[in-house]
Design a protein around this motif. Structure first.
Motif, PDB file in Angstrom:
ATOM      1  N   UNK A   1      -1.864  23.115  -7.676  1.00 48.79           N
ATOM      2  CA  UNK A   1      -1.375  22.549  -8.927  1.00 48.79           C
ATOM      3  C   UNK A   1      -2.477  22.407  -9.963  1.00 48.79           C
ATOM      4  N   UNK A   2      -3.669  22.037  -9.504  1.00 53.50           N
ATOM      5  CA  UNK A   2      -4.805  21.935 -10.421  1.00 53.50           C
ATOM      6  C   UNK A   2      -5.167  23.294 -10.995  1.00 53.50           C
ATOM      7  N   UNK A   3      -5.169  24.304 -10.148  1.00 53.18           N
ATOM      8  CA  UNK A   3      -5.504  25.657 -10.608  1.00 53.18           C
ATOM      9  C   UNK A   3      -4.479  26.149 -11.625  1.00 53.18           C
ATOM     10  N   UNK A   4      -3.194  25.879 -11.382  1.00 56.07           N
ATOM     11  CA  UNK A   4      -2.144  26.302 -12.313  1.00 56.07           C
ATOM     12  C   UNK A   4      -2.274  25.577 -13.656  1.00 56.07           C
ATOM     13  N   UNK A   5      -2.535  24.272 -13.602  1.00 57.47           N
ATOM     14  CA  UNK A   5      -2.696  23.502 -14.833  1.00 57.47           C
ATOM     15  C   UNK A   5      -3.934  23.977 -15.591  1.00 57.47           C
TER      16      UNK A   5
ATOM     17  N   UNK B   1      -5.831  17.805 -27.560  1.00 54.90           N
ATOM     18  CA  UNK B   1      -6.861  17.743 -26.513  1.00 54.90           C
ATOM     19  C   UNK B   1      -7.293  19.134 -26.089  1.00 54.90           C
ATOM     20  N   UNK B   2      -6.343  20.035 -25.935  1.00 50.82           N
ATOM     21  CA  UNK B   2      -6.673  21.406 -25.535  1.00 50.82           C
ATOM     22  C   UNK B   2      -7.527  22.064 -26.624  1.00 50.82           C
ATOM     23  N   UNK B   3      -7.183  21.834 -27.882  1.00 47.64           N
ATOM     24  CA  UNK B   3      -7.971  22.408 -28.980  1.00 47.64           C
ATOM     25  C   UNK B   3      -9.378  21.826 -29.032  1.00 47.64           C
ATOM     26  N   UNK B   4      -9.486  20.531 -28.791  1.00 50.30           N
ATOM     27  CA  UNK B   4     -10.785  19.867 -28.891  1.00 50.30           C
ATOM     28  C   UNK B   4     -11.686  20.118 -27.685  1.00 50.30           C
ATOM     29  N   UNK B   5     -11.096  20.142 -26.492  1.00 57.42           N
ATOM     30  CA  UNK B   5     -11.895  20.192 -25.273  1.00 57.42           C
ATOM     31  C   UNK B   5     -11.799  21.508 -24.506  1.00 57.42           C
ATOM     32  N   UNK B   6     -10.695  22.242 -24.641  1.00 56.93           N
ATOM     33  CA  UNK B   6     -10.474  23.415 -23.790  1.00 56.93           C
ATOM     34  C   UNK B   6     -10.362  22.970 -22.341  1.00 56.93           C
ATOM     35  N   UNK B   7     -10.791  23.808 -21.392  1.00 56.39           N
ATOM     36  CA  UNK B   7     -10.681  23.432 -19.983  1.00 56.39           C
ATOM     37  C   UNK B   7     -11.673  22.340 -19.602  1.00 56.39           C
ATOM     38  N   UNK B   8     -12.637  22.058 -20.469  1.00 53.01           N
ATOM     39  CA  UNK B   8     -13.554  20.948 -20.207  1.00 53.01           C
ATOM     40  C   UNK B   8     -12.818  19.610 -20.251  1.00 53.01           C
ATOM     41  N   UNK B   9     -11.560  19.638 -20.669  1.00 55.75           N
ATOM     42  CA  UNK B   9     -10.747  18.425 -20.735  1.00 55.75           C
ATOM     43  C   UNK B   9     -10.682  17.714 -19.384  1.00 55.75           C
ATOM     44  N   UNK B  10     -10.815  18.455 -18.305  1.00 57.86           N
ATOM     45  CA  UNK B  10     -10.687  17.861 -16.973  1.00 57.86           C
ATOM     46  C   UNK B  10     -11.960  17.159 -16.520  1.00 57.86           C
ATOM     47  N   UNK B  11     -13.080  17.461 -17.153  1.00 56.29           N
ATOM     48  CA  UNK B  11     -14.341  16.879 -16.709  1.00 56.29           C
ATOM     49  C   UNK B  11     -15.027  16.035 -17.766  1.00 56.29           C
ATOM     50  N   UNK B  12     -14.554  16.078 -18.986  1.00 62.02           N
ATOM     51  CA  UNK B  12     -15.208  15.364 -20.075  1.00 62.02           C
ATOM     52  C   UNK B  12     -14.773  13.915 -20.143  1.00 62.02           C
ATOM     53  N   UNK B  13     -15.703  13.086 -20.564  1.00 59.41           N
ATOM     54  CA  UNK B  13     -15.400  11.687 -20.834  1.00 59.41           C
ATOM     55  C   UNK B  13     -14.922  11.592 -22.282  1.00 59.41           C
TER      56      UNK B  13
ATOM     57  N   UNK C   1      -4.742  12.756 -25.340  1.00 60.08           N
ATOM     58  CA  UNK C   1      -4.314  13.987 -24.666  1.00 60.08           C
ATOM     59  C   UNK C   1      -5.199  14.311 -23.477  1.00 60.08           C
ATOM     60  N   UNK C   2      -6.498  14.092 -23.626  1.00 62.79           N
ATOM     61  CA  UNK C   2      -7.440  14.306 -22.525  1.00 62.79           C
ATOM     62  C   UNK C   2      -7.116  13.380 -21.361  1.00 62.79           C
ATOM     63  N   UNK C   3      -6.829  12.118 -21.663  1.00 59.67           N
ATOM     64  CA  UNK C   3      -6.491  11.165 -20.597  1.00 59.67           C
ATOM     65  C   UNK C   3      -5.196  11.561 -19.886  1.00 59.67           C
ATOM     66  N   UNK C   4      -4.217  12.045 -20.634  1.00 57.20           N
ATOM     67  CA  UNK C   4      -2.952  12.488 -20.033  1.00 57.20           C
ATOM     68  C   UNK C   4      -3.204  13.677 -19.110  1.00 57.20           C
ATOM     69  N   UNK C   5      -3.922  14.681 -19.601  1.00 57.14           N
ATOM     70  CA  UNK C   5      -4.196  15.868 -18.787  1.00 57.14           C
ATOM     71  C   UNK C   5      -5.014  15.517 -17.551  1.00 57.14           C
ATOM     72  N   UNK C   6      -5.979  14.633 -17.696  1.00 52.94           N
ATOM     73  CA  UNK C   6      -6.774  14.225 -16.538  1.00 52.94           C
ATOM     74  C   UNK C   6      -5.916  13.478 -15.519  1.00 52.94           C
ATOM     75  N   UNK C   7      -5.005  12.638 -15.987  1.00 54.11           N
ATOM     76  CA  UNK C   7      -4.126  11.904 -15.062  1.00 54.11           C
ATOM     77  C   UNK C   7      -3.263  12.877 -14.265  1.00 54.11           C
ATOM     78  N   UNK C   8      -2.725  13.871 -14.939  1.00 51.50           N
ATOM     79  CA  UNK C   8      -1.904  14.875 -14.253  1.00 51.50           C
ATOM     80  C   UNK C   8      -2.769  15.665 -13.276  1.00 51.50           C
ATOM     81  N   UNK C   9      -3.923  16.110 -13.715  1.00 51.57           N
ATOM     82  CA  UNK C   9      -4.812  16.939 -12.894  1.00 51.57           C
ATOM     83  C   UNK C   9      -5.231  16.199 -11.627  1.00 51.57           C
ATOM     84  N   UNK C  10      -5.572  14.915 -11.761  1.00 50.48           N
ATOM     85  CA  UNK C  10      -5.994  14.119 -10.594  1.00 50.48           C
ATOM     86  C   UNK C  10      -4.915  14.026  -9.530  1.00 50.48           C
ATOM     87  N   UNK C  11      -3.668  14.040  -9.929  1.00 51.32           N
ATOM     88  CA  UNK C  11      -2.561  13.846  -8.987  1.00 51.32           C
ATOM     89  C   UNK C  11      -2.025  15.157  -8.406  1.00 51.32           C
ATOM     90  N   UNK C  12      -2.556  16.278  -8.837  1.00 49.40           N
ATOM     91  CA  UNK C  12      -2.082  17.574  -8.345  1.00 49.40           C
ATOM     92  C   UNK C  12      -2.905  18.002  -7.136  1.00 49.40           C
TER      93      UNK C  12
END
Length: 139
Positions: free
Chosen positions: A58-62, A19-31, A43-54
């Motif tokens: 925590x979001x800035x660190x992730x 997900x990081x390779x495919x999306x980069x930091x856009x992973x948090x905003x991309x569908x 991977x994008x869904x996992x990262x978004x789930x973590x980001x939403x709960x921080x």
């Protein structure tokens, strides 16, 4: 650290890296993107789930860890920093642990099957596959 968290992070690792390779930091905003494979989308869904709960910090660190990993895809330390952020989030949030457990394949076995093109086939396990126009079986 609980064995459950270690197992979840190990299982999520390939999805996170893709997900990081495919999306980069856009992973948090991309569908989800149909052009990106299922591994990257999970991977994008996992990262978004973590980001939403921080929280904001925590979001800035992730986000910073994901940015570093996206800029240096071969750097194992950068990938480990992303995994460390995931571990921290899982330690602090039991609901997130449950959500990630539901997202990840139950068996721990990752199977990717892709079929593309006219009359293509795909299967997880197959003994014999005969395809094509005017195909005959040779004894």
């Amino acid at each position: 650290m609980s064995a459950e968290i270690v197992q979840l992070v190990q299982q999520a690792g390939p999805y996170l890296s893709t997900a990081v390779s495919a999306y980069g930091v856009a992973v948090f905003s991309r569908a989800e993107n149909a052009a990106v494979d299922a591994t990257a989308n999970l991977g994008r869904r996992i990262l978004q789930a973590v980001w939403r709960r921080r929280d904001e910090r925590g979001r800035a660190e992730l986000e910073a860890a994901v940015q570093d990993a996206a800029e240096a895809p071969e750097d194992e330390d950068a990938a480990a920093a992303v995994r460390q952020q995931i571990k921290r989030a899982l330690r602090e949030d039991a609901e997130l642990r449950a959500e990630l457990a539901r997202l990840l394949p139950a068996s721990g076995e990752t199977v990717h099957v892709t079929a593309a093109g006219e009359r293509s086939i795909a299967a997880k396990t197959i003994t014999t596959a005969i395809t094509g126009d005017h195909t005959t079986i040779q004894p």
